[in-house]
Design a protein around this motif. Structure first.
Motif, PDB file in Angstrom:
ATOM      1  N   GLY A   1       0.811  -1.215   0.000  1.00 12.21           N
ATOM      2  CA  GLY A   1       0.000   0.000   0.000  1.00 12.21           C
ATOM      3  C   GLY A   1       0.841   1.260   0.000  1.00 12.21           C
ATOM      4  O   GLY A   1       0.518   2.242  -0.683  1.00 12.21           O
ATOM      5  N   PHE A   2       1.926   1.258   0.754  1.00 13.22           N
ATOM      6  CA  PHE A   2       2.845   2.400   0.817  1.00 13.22           C
ATOM      7  C   PHE A   2       3.443   2.654  -0.572  1.00 13.22           C
ATOM      8  O   PHE A   2       3.491   3.791  -1.050  1.00 13.22           O
TER       9      PHE A   2
ATOM     10  N   ALA B   1       3.520  19.052  -4.126  1.00 16.71           N
ATOM     11  CA  ALA B   1       3.339  17.693  -4.663  1.00 16.71           C
ATOM     12  C   ALA B   1       4.681  16.976  -4.776  1.00 16.71           C
ATOM     13  O   ALA B   1       4.785  15.790  -4.433  1.00 16.71           O
ATOM     14  N   ILE B   2       5.689  17.695  -5.240  1.00 15.98           N
ATOM     15  CA  ILE B   2       7.038  17.109  -5.330  1.00 15.98           C
ATOM     16  C   ILE B   2       7.500  16.673  -3.938  1.00 15.98           C
ATOM     17  O   ILE B   2       7.999  15.555  -3.752  1.00 15.98           O
ATOM     18  N   ARG B   3       7.329  17.533  -2.951  1.00 18.18           N
ATOM     19  CA  ARG B   3       7.768  17.195  -1.591  1.00 18.18           C
ATOM     20  C   ARG B   3       6.949  16.031  -1.023  1.00 18.18           C
ATOM     21  O   ARG B   3       7.496  15.161  -0.344  1.00 18.18           O
ATOM     22  N   ALA B   4       5.658  16.004  -1.278  1.00 16.48           N
ATOM     23  CA  ALA B   4       4.828  14.900  -0.791  1.00 16.48           C
ATOM     24  C   ALA B   4       5.310  13.576  -1.394  1.00 16.48           C
ATOM     25  O   ALA B   4       5.412  12.560  -0.695  1.00 16.48           O
ATOM     26  N   HIS B   5       5.611  13.604  -2.684  1.00 18.46           N
ATOM     27  CA  HIS B   5       6.112  12.397  -3.343  1.00 18.46           C
ATOM     28  C   HIS B   5       7.483  12.013  -2.786  1.00 18.46           C
ATOM     29  O   HIS B   5       7.739  10.842  -2.467  1.00 18.46           O
TER      30      HIS B   5
ATOM     31  N   ARG C   1       0.776   8.171   6.869  1.00 14.57           N
ATOM     32  CA  ARG C   1       1.444   8.583   5.621  1.00 14.57           C
ATOM     33  C   ARG C   1       0.438   9.200   4.664  1.00 14.57           C
ATOM     34  O   ARG C   1       0.683  10.241   4.058  1.00 14.57           O
ATOM     35  N   ILE C   2      -0.711   8.577   4.514  1.00 14.08           N
ATOM     36  CA  ILE C   2      -1.741   9.100   3.615  1.00 14.08           C
ATOM     37  C   ILE C   2      -2.239  10.455   4.124  1.00 14.08           C
ATOM     38  O   ILE C   2      -2.410  11.393   3.337  1.00 14.08           O
ATOM     39  N   CYS C   3      -2.438  10.584   5.419  1.00 12.85           N
ATOM     40  CA  CYS C   3      -2.871  11.869   5.994  1.00 12.85           C
ATOM     41  C   CYS C   3      -1.814  12.943   5.774  1.00 12.85           C
ATOM     42  O   CYS C   3      -2.132  14.058   5.360  1.00 12.85           O
ATOM     43  N   GLN C   4      -0.555  12.618   6.040  1.00 11.51           N
ATOM     44  CA  GLN C   4       0.518  13.596   5.864  1.00 11.51           C
ATOM     45  C   GLN C   4       0.591  14.070   4.418  1.00 11.51           C
ATOM     46  O   GLN C   4       0.649  15.268   4.149  1.00 11.51           O
ATOM     47  N   SER C   5       0.581  13.125   3.478  1.00 18.48           N
ATOM     48  CA  SER C   5       0.656  13.488   2.054  1.00 18.48           C
ATOM     49  C   SER C   5      -0.554  14.300   1.628  1.00 18.48           C
ATOM     50  O   SER C   5      -0.424  15.287   0.884  1.00 18.48           O
ATOM     51  N   SER C   6      -1.729  13.903   2.067  1.00 16.83           N
ATOM     52  CA  SER C   6      -2.956  14.612   1.681  1.00 16.83           C
ATOM     53  C   SER C   6      -2.950  16.054   2.180  1.00 16.83           C
ATOM     54  O   SER C   6      -3.330  16.971   1.451  1.00 16.83           O
TER      55      SER C   6
ATOM     56  N   PHE D   1       3.638  17.597  10.399  1.00 18.91           N
ATOM     57  CA  PHE D   1       4.743  17.034  11.164  1.00 18.91           C
ATOM     58  C   PHE D   1       4.240  16.008  12.181  1.00 18.91           C
ATOM     59  O   PHE D   1       4.888  14.984  12.418  1.00 18.91           O
ATOM     60  N   ALA D   2       3.099  16.271  12.786  1.00 18.06           N
ATOM     61  CA  ALA D   2       2.539  15.325  13.761  1.00 18.06           C
ATOM     62  C   ALA D   2       2.301  13.965  13.096  1.00 18.06           C
ATOM     63  O   ALA D   2       2.604  12.917  13.695  1.00 18.06           O
ATOM     64  N   PHE D   3       1.768  13.969  11.868  1.00 16.67           N
ATOM     65  CA  PHE D   3       1.565  12.706  11.162  1.00 16.67           C
ATOM     66  C   PHE D   3       2.895  12.035  10.818  1.00 16.67           C
ATOM     67  O   PHE D   3       3.021  10.810  10.879  1.00 16.67           O
ATOM     68  N   PHE D   4       3.898  12.831  10.470  1.00  8.07           N
ATOM     69  CA  PHE D   4       5.226  12.268  10.227  1.00  8.07           C
ATOM     70  C   PHE D   4       5.777  11.657  11.513  1.00  8.07           C
ATOM     71  O   PHE D   4       6.341  10.552  11.512  1.00  8.07           O
ATOM     72  N   PHE D   5       5.616  12.362  12.620  1.00  9.39           N
ATOM     73  CA  PHE D   5       6.126  11.892  13.905  1.00  9.39           C
ATOM     74  C   PHE D   5       5.475  10.566  14.305  1.00  9.39           C
ATOM     75  O   PHE D   5       6.150   9.661  14.814  1.00  9.39           O
ATOM     76  N   VAL D   6       4.185  10.443  14.050  1.00  9.67           N
ATOM     77  CA  VAL D   6       3.478   9.181  14.326  1.00  9.67           C
ATOM     78  C   VAL D   6       4.126   8.046  13.534  1.00  9.67           C
ATOM     79  O   VAL D   6       4.381   6.960  14.077  1.00  9.67           O
ATOM     80  N   GLN D   7       4.428   8.292  12.276  1.00  7.90           N
ATOM     81  CA  GLN D   7       5.072   7.265  11.449  1.00  7.90           C
ATOM     82  C   GLN D   7       6.441   6.895  12.005  1.00  7.90           C
ATOM     83  O   GLN D   7       6.788   5.709  12.096  1.00  7.90           O
ATOM     84  N   ALA D   8       7.215   7.907  12.365  1.00 10.76           N
ATOM     85  CA  ALA D   8       8.563   7.654  12.885  1.00 10.76           C
ATOM     86  C   ALA D   8       8.503   6.835  14.174  1.00 10.76           C
ATOM     87  O   ALA D   8       9.254   5.860  14.335  1.00 10.76           O
ATOM     88  N   VAL D   9       7.607   7.197  15.083  1.00  8.06           N
ATOM     89  CA  VAL D   9       7.468   6.454  16.344  1.00  8.06           C
ATOM     90  C   VAL D   9       7.044   5.009  16.066  1.00  8.06           C
ATOM     91  O   VAL D   9       7.575   4.074  16.665  1.00  8.06           O
ATOM     92  N   CYS D  10       6.107   4.836  15.154  1.00  6.17           N
ATOM     93  CA  CYS D  10       5.651   3.473  14.821  1.00  6.17           C
ATOM     94  C   CYS D  10       6.775   2.642  14.210  1.00  6.17           C
ATOM     95  O   CYS D  10       6.928   1.457  14.538  1.00  6.17           O
ATOM     96  N   MET D  11       7.578   3.237  13.324  1.00  6.74           N
ATOM     97  CA  MET D  11       8.684   2.491  12.720  1.00  6.74           C
ATOM     98  C   MET D  11       9.725   2.117  13.769  1.00  6.74           C
ATOM     99  O   MET D  11      10.236   0.991  13.772  1.00  6.74           O
TER     100      MET D  11
END
Length: 185
Positions: A54-55, A99-103, A141-146, A162-172
């Motif tokens: 999915g990612f 869009a470039i940064r999201a990708h 990831r989908i929330c952050q990109s959106s 950033f909060a959505f990115f932080f959630v991903q980092a903590v989960c990883m």
């Protein structure tokens, strides 16, 4: 041999799951081969592997629904030459740059998550907590990109992103630690 009790499919070296009778051409042991056409009963993917798929799909969706159409529409209408698109230059509208940064943030984080999934598969560790963390990573990831794509970047928007990115980092990090702890007792 007995089947592996893990819920994510059968082990490739289990005699009960991979009979050695009628081994196939040249007497090769089917336990060492993936089946040519595997049925769902023979091969299944864990949730973290589905999340990896999915990612990767989300990364491609962003490319093919934002960056690609923006560039190609300008090239095909004569508003830009194909050689004008430079990776190290700030180009295009604010939305296009977002869009470039999201990708690119997807491209940057996909290998990290892939490494975690490879470690997960190599260690044969699986549990519902890892599944939940994996699903949370993809949702965040989908929330952050959106948010990156749809909203102009104010301090508040950047904070939420950033909060959505932080959630991903903590989960990883949590997934990596769970795998490491599970494999070393």
């Amino acid at each position: 041999g007995q089947c592996d009790p893990r819920p994510y499919g059968r082990v490739r070296d289990c005699d009960a799951c991979w009979p050695t009778a009628a081994q196939g051409a040249a007497g090769r042991d089917r336990r060492q081969q993936l089946p040519e056409f595997a049925s769902p009963k023979e091969v299944s993917m864990s949730i973290p592997v589905w999340v990896l798929l999915g990612f990767a799909a989300w990364t491609m969706v962003i490319l093919f629904t934002t960056v690609g159409p923006y560039r190609w529409s300008r090239i095909f209408t004569g508003r830009a030459e194909i050689s004008e698109w430079q990776a190290d230059e700030q180009q295009g509208s604010d939305w296009y740059r977002r869009a470039i940064r999201a990708h690119l943030t997807c491209v940057e984080n996909l290998p990290v998550y892939t490494a975690i999934v490879v470690a997960l598969l190599a260690s044969h560790v699986n549990n519902h907590l890892l599944d939940g963390l994996a699903i949370t990573i993809l949702a965040a990831r989908i929330c952050q990109s959106s948010i990156h794509l749809q909203l102009e970047q104010t301090n508040s928007v950047a904070g939420v992103r950033f909060a959505f990115f932080f959630v991903q980092a903590v989960c990883m990090i949590a997934m990596g630690l769970l795998i490491a702890v599970s494999t070393h007792g």
